[in-house]
Design a protein around this motif. Structure first.
Motif, short mmCIF file in Angstrom:
data_model
loop_
_atom_site.label_atom_id
_atom_site.label_comp_id
_atom_site.label_asym_id
_atom_site.label_seq_id
_atom_site.Cartn_x
_atom_site.Cartn_y
_atom_site.Cartn_z
N LYS A 2 -9.11 11.48 24.68
CA LYS A 2 -8.09 10.74 23.95
C LYS A 2 -8.66 10.02 22.74
O LYS A 2 -9.75 9.46 22.80
N LYS A 3 -7.90 10.03 21.64
CA LYS A 3 -8.28 9.31 20.44
C LYS A 3 -7.55 7.96 20.43
O LYS A 3 -6.47 7.83 21.00
N TYR A 4 -8.16 7.00 19.78
CA TYR A 4 -7.59 5.65 19.68
C TYR A 4 -7.59 5.21 18.23
O TYR A 4 -8.57 5.41 17.53
N PHE A 30 -13.57 6.43 24.70
CA PHE A 30 -13.27 5.07 24.25
C PHE A 30 -13.52 4.06 25.36
O PHE A 30 -14.07 2.98 25.12
N LYS A 46 -12.04 -3.97 20.41
CA LYS A 46 -11.39 -2.87 21.12
C LYS A 46 -9.94 -3.17 21.50
O LYS A 46 -9.13 -2.25 21.63
N PHE A 49 -7.03 -1.63 19.47
CA PHE A 49 -6.88 -0.17 19.42
C PHE A 49 -5.81 0.30 20.38
O PHE A 49 -5.61 -0.27 21.44
N GLU A 50 -5.13 1.35 19.97
CA GLU A 50 -4.05 1.93 20.78
C GLU A 50 -4.23 3.44 20.84
O GLU A 50 -4.60 4.07 19.84
N GLN A 51 -3.97 4.02 22.00
CA GLN A 51 -4.11 5.47 22.16
C GLN A 51 -3.13 6.22 21.26
O GLN A 51 -1.98 5.81 21.12
#
Length: 53
Positions: A2-4, A30, A46, A49-51
């Motif tokens: 998953k990217k954030y 992440f 951190k 940050f949101e997925q």
């Protein structure tokens, strides 16, 4: 993996790339980033940050 995305500056953390500038090797999810890791572009933590898809 998953990217954030940073909600402050839109930087996207991509686990496939990691953050080599700050010593985070490619393949680091992440969730495994150090708690004191900060956005390399704007410096927020951190928690900002949101997925993303």
């Amino acid at each position: 993996m998953k990217k954030y995305a940073c909600q402050a500056c839109s930087y996207v953390y991509d686990p496939a790339v990691g953050d080599p500038t700050n010593g985070v090797p490619p393949g680091t999810p992440f969730e495994k980033l150090p708690e004191d890791w900060a956005c390399p572009d704007c410096g927020v933590g951190k928690d900002m940050f949101e997925q993303v898809e």
